[in-house]
Scaffold this motif. Sequence first.
Motif, PDB file in Angstrom:
ATOM      1  N   HIS A 137       0.844  -1.200   0.000  1.00  0.00           N
ATOM      2  CA  HIS A 137       0.000   0.000   0.000  1.00  0.00           C
ATOM      3  C   HIS A 137       0.883   1.255   0.000  1.00  0.00           C
ATOM      4  O   HIS A 137       0.612   2.213  -0.712  1.00  0.00           O
ATOM      5  CB  HIS A 137      -0.911   0.049   1.229  1.00  0.00           C
ATOM      6  CG  HIS A 137      -1.882  -1.098   1.296  1.00  0.00           C
ATOM      7  ND1 HIS A 137      -2.714  -1.302   2.365  1.00  0.00           N
ATOM      8  CD2 HIS A 137      -2.145  -2.094   0.419  1.00  0.00           C
ATOM      9  CE1 HIS A 137      -3.453  -2.382   2.146  1.00  0.00           C
ATOM     10  NE2 HIS A 137      -3.118  -2.875   0.974  1.00  0.00           N
ATOM     11  N   GLY A 138       1.921   1.211   0.831  1.00  0.00           N
ATOM     12  CA  GLY A 138       2.835   2.357   0.882  1.00  0.00           C
ATOM     13  C   GLY A 138       3.422   2.609  -0.501  1.00  0.00           C
ATOM     14  O   GLY A 138       3.469   3.749  -0.968  1.00  0.00           O
ATOM     15  N   LEU A 139       3.816   1.546  -1.176  1.00  0.00           N
ATOM     16  CA  LEU A 139       4.447   1.723  -2.490  1.00  0.00           C
ATOM     17  C   LEU A 139       3.480   2.263  -3.536  1.00  0.00           C
ATOM     18  O   LEU A 139       3.838   3.150  -4.304  1.00  0.00           O
ATOM     19  CB  LEU A 139       5.112   0.422  -2.965  1.00  0.00           C
ATOM     20  CG  LEU A 139       6.210  -0.117  -2.045  1.00  0.00           C
ATOM     21  CD1 LEU A 139       6.941  -1.285  -2.696  1.00  0.00           C
ATOM     22  CD2 LEU A 139       7.213   0.961  -1.659  1.00  0.00           C
ATOM     23  N   TYR A 140       2.218   1.751  -3.579  1.00  0.00           N
ATOM     24  CA  TYR A 140       1.294   2.324  -4.577  1.00  0.00           C
ATOM     25  C   TYR A 140       1.088   3.795  -4.287  1.00  0.00           C
ATOM     26  O   TYR A 140       0.922   4.601  -5.178  1.00  0.00           O
ATOM     27  CB  TYR A 140      -0.151   1.815  -4.593  1.00  0.00           C
ATOM     28  CG  TYR A 140      -0.492   0.382  -4.470  1.00  0.00           C
ATOM     29  CD1 TYR A 140       0.217  -0.608  -5.130  1.00  0.00           C
ATOM     30  CD2 TYR A 140      -1.611   0.023  -3.712  1.00  0.00           C
ATOM     31  CE1 TYR A 140      -0.180  -1.928  -5.002  1.00  0.00           C
ATOM     32  CE2 TYR A 140      -1.999  -1.288  -3.594  1.00  0.00           C
ATOM     33  CZ  TYR A 140      -1.266  -2.262  -4.233  1.00  0.00           C
ATOM     34  OH  TYR A 140      -1.669  -3.546  -4.088  1.00  0.00           O
ATOM     35  N   LEU A 141       0.995   4.110  -2.976  1.00  0.00           N
ATOM     36  CA  LEU A 141       0.686   5.494  -2.612  1.00  0.00           C
ATOM     37  C   LEU A 141       1.856   6.429  -2.914  1.00  0.00           C
ATOM     38  O   LEU A 141       1.641   7.546  -3.370  1.00  0.00           O
ATOM     39  CB  LEU A 141       0.258   5.573  -1.147  1.00  0.00           C
ATOM     40  CG  LEU A 141      -1.145   5.010  -0.909  1.00  0.00           C
ATOM     41  CD1 LEU A 141      -1.393   4.760   0.571  1.00  0.00           C
ATOM     42  CD2 LEU A 141      -2.206   5.967  -1.458  1.00  0.00           C
ATOM     43  N   TYR A 142       3.095   5.967  -2.679  1.00  0.00           N
ATOM     44  CA  TYR A 142       4.232   6.810  -3.081  1.00  0.00           C
ATOM     45  C   TYR A 142       4.200   7.029  -4.595  1.00  0.00           C
ATOM     46  O   TYR A 142       4.472   8.122  -5.078  1.00  0.00           O
ATOM     47  CB  TYR A 142       5.574   6.189  -2.670  1.00  0.00           C
ATOM     48  CG  TYR A 142       5.911   6.357  -1.200  1.00  0.00           C
ATOM     49  CD1 TYR A 142       5.919   7.624  -0.601  1.00  0.00           C
ATOM     50  CD2 TYR A 142       6.238   5.259  -0.411  1.00  0.00           C
ATOM     51  CE1 TYR A 142       6.225   7.767   0.753  1.00  0.00           C
ATOM     52  CE2 TYR A 142       6.554   5.396   0.936  1.00  0.00           C
ATOM     53  CZ  TYR A 142       6.543   6.653   1.515  1.00  0.00           C
ATOM     54  OH  TYR A 142       6.849   6.797   2.842  1.00  0.00           O
ATOM     55  N   SER A 143       3.849   5.982  -5.344  1.00  0.00           N
ATOM     56  CA  SER A 143       3.787   6.138  -6.804  1.00  0.00           C
ATOM     57  C   SER A 143       2.710   7.140  -7.194  1.00  0.00           C
ATOM     58  O   SER A 143       2.917   7.972  -8.079  1.00  0.00           O
ATOM     59  CB  SER A 143       3.487   4.808  -7.497  1.00  0.00           C
ATOM     60  OG  SER A 143       4.492   3.894  -7.204  1.00  0.00           O
ATOM     61  N   ALA A 144       1.554   7.048  -6.542  1.00  0.00           N
ATOM     62  CA  ALA A 144       0.471   7.993  -6.851  1.00  0.00           C
ATOM     63  C   ALA A 144       0.921   9.414  -6.521  1.00  0.00           C
ATOM     64  O   ALA A 144       0.697  10.352  -7.303  1.00  0.00           O
ATOM     65  CB  ALA A 144      -0.791   7.640  -6.068  1.00  0.00           C
ATOM     66  N   ALA A 145       1.603   9.590  -5.390  1.00  0.00           N
ATOM     67  CA  ALA A 145       2.065  10.933  -5.000  1.00  0.00           C
ATOM     68  C   ALA A 145       3.124  11.443  -5.977  1.00  0.00           C
ATOM     69  O   ALA A 145       3.141  12.620  -6.327  1.00  0.00           O
ATOM     70  CB  ALA A 145       2.618  10.909  -3.572  1.00  0.00           C
ATOM     71  N   GLU A 146       3.979  10.541  -6.471  1.00  0.00           N
ATOM     72  CA  GLU A 146       5.026  10.964  -7.412  1.00  0.00           C
ATOM     73  C   GLU A 146       4.453  11.540  -8.699  1.00  0.00           C
ATOM     74  O   GLU A 146       5.079  12.392  -9.317  1.00  0.00           O
ATOM     75  CB  GLU A 146       5.919   9.771  -7.784  1.00  0.00           C
ATOM     76  CG  GLU A 146       6.997   9.511  -6.762  1.00  0.00           C
ATOM     77  CD  GLU A 146       8.089   8.589  -7.308  1.00  0.00           C
ATOM     78  OE1 GLU A 146       7.731   7.526  -7.873  1.00  0.00           O
ATOM     79  OE2 GLU A 146       9.271   8.945  -7.164  1.00  0.00           O
ATOM     80  N   THR A 147       3.248  11.069  -9.092  1.00  0.00           N
ATOM     81  CA  THR A 147       2.661  11.589 -10.338  1.00  0.00           C
ATOM     82  C   THR A 147       2.339  13.075 -10.211  1.00  0.00           C
ATOM     83  O   THR A 147       2.062  13.739 -11.195  1.00  0.00           O
ATOM     84  CB  THR A 147       1.357  10.842 -10.728  1.00  0.00           C
ATOM     85  OG1 THR A 147       0.371  11.084  -9.712  1.00  0.00           O
ATOM     86  CG2 THR A 147       1.579   9.346 -10.901  1.00  0.00           C
ATOM     87  N   LEU A 148       2.381  13.605  -8.975  1.00  0.00           N
ATOM     88  CA  LEU A 148       2.116  15.046  -8.776  1.00  0.00           C
ATOM     89  C   LEU A 148       3.420  15.843  -8.802  1.00  0.00           C
ATOM     90  O   LEU A 148       3.402  17.056  -8.619  1.00  0.00           O
ATOM     91  CB  LEU A 148       1.393  15.255  -7.446  1.00  0.00           C
ATOM     92  CG  LEU A 148      -0.036  14.699  -7.424  1.00  0.00           C
ATOM     93  CD1 LEU A 148      -0.486  14.428  -5.992  1.00  0.00           C
ATOM     94  CD2 LEU A 148      -1.001  15.662  -8.105  1.00  0.00           C
ATOM     95  N   GLY A 149       4.547  15.159  -8.956  1.00  0.00           N
ATOM     96  CA  GLY A 149       5.801  15.878  -9.172  1.00  0.00           C
ATOM     97  C   GLY A 149       6.849  15.784  -8.077  1.00  0.00           C
ATOM     98  O   GLY A 149       7.987  16.175  -8.298  1.00  0.00           O
ATOM     99  N   THR A 150       6.509  15.292  -6.897  1.00  0.00           N
ATOM    100  CA  THR A 150       7.536  15.188  -5.845  1.00  0.00           C
ATOM    101  C   THR A 150       8.167  13.798  -5.894  1.00  0.00           C
ATOM    102  O   THR A 150       7.445  12.802  -5.818  1.00  0.00           O
ATOM    103  CB  THR A 150       6.907  15.400  -4.450  1.00  0.00           C
ATOM    104  OG1 THR A 150       6.209  16.642  -4.468  1.00  0.00           O
ATOM    105  CG2 THR A 150       7.967  15.439  -3.353  1.00  0.00           C
TER     106      THR A 150
END
Length: 311
Positions: A77-90
């Motif tokens: 879950h942590g990994l999908y969420l980091y990936s989702a957050a990365e799509t916003l640029g960070t």
Amino acid sequence: HDAAGEKVFNDLIAQDMRIEPRDWMPADYRKSLTRQISQHAHSEIIGMQPEANWITRAPSLKRKAVLMAKVQDEAGHGLYLYSAAETLGTPRDQMTEDLIAGKARYSSIFNYPVLTWADIGAIGWLVDGAAICNQVPLCRASYGPYGRAMVRICKEESFHQRQGFEILLELANGTPEQRAMAQDAVNRWYAPSLMMFGPPDEDSPNSQKSMEWKIKRFSNDELRSRFVGMMVEQIKVLGLDLPDKDVRFDEESGRWEHGPLDWNEFKEVLAGRGPCNAQRMERRREAHEDGAWVRDAASAYAARQAAKHTT
Ligand code: FAQ
């Protein structure tokens, strides 16, 4: 400022459609989503610790296998969420740096100690239960990558909640000592799990914008009340009691009410002064340092592969 982009954004939100990574979005929308999704990712990763500490002490091989699977799911879950957050640029490295530097938030709930095996049941039942109640509406969040990540996460959380419930059910039907242990765990995890939903609505600075942007669909208090209503029914099956004599359904508001929560305790935990904050952060830093060689090896391998393909 992109007036045309803004109009498309507003129309998509008004029509309940999704914003995707390449779409124009207001800077504050991007910032608030990055905040919420990265905090959520950090919570999943820090949230592995309280239960991982019990894998070696699980009372049977079956319990050990189930608990290991659950803790691994949280990593996923942590990994999908980091990936989702990365799509916003960070970049993810940045988010991790912020976490280990103590600059980022993660859920208050993971700063409480896990004292007995019954706590593993109470965490699954109450903590994953609260997580589902909060996250099912997030499957409809306006930002596509976040909403889609939530669908799979919620399915896995449902399994987690059942495994917790089943641990408590078995203890509740066991010896008097086991039953007392189950009740004690419920007593200690109940109020912290209600606080997972965030501060009361009048004290929730992010809610208004998040609701306008259709990231959040319900307020903190609405979801907390809904959760209390679910627990009231389920505790009857366990044959235990909720440690809250003020729980009642209010006909007028159509909401479940609960007793007062200690919001000072919540503030202390958020300020880093909860029972286990220091320990959780220390363990997270150690794990990050211990994993340095894996990151180095993976980047060296990726660089070599990329060089091979370009020559
Ligand atoms: N802990 O204005 P609001 C899991 C902060 S489940 C710490 O109301 P918002 C599964 C908040 O960030 C747990 N901080 O904020 C699992 C804000 O500070 P900021 C993770 C909290 O965002 C189970 C300030 O207070 N789930 O991991 C908490 O509108 C078992 C003011 O609050 C999620 O993250 C808190 N409890 O609403 C894993 C769900 N509550 O950022 C392992 C997604 C509030 O301005 C084992 N997140 N704060 O500095 C959300 O739904 C929302 O972000 C809320 C907070 C509802 C948590």
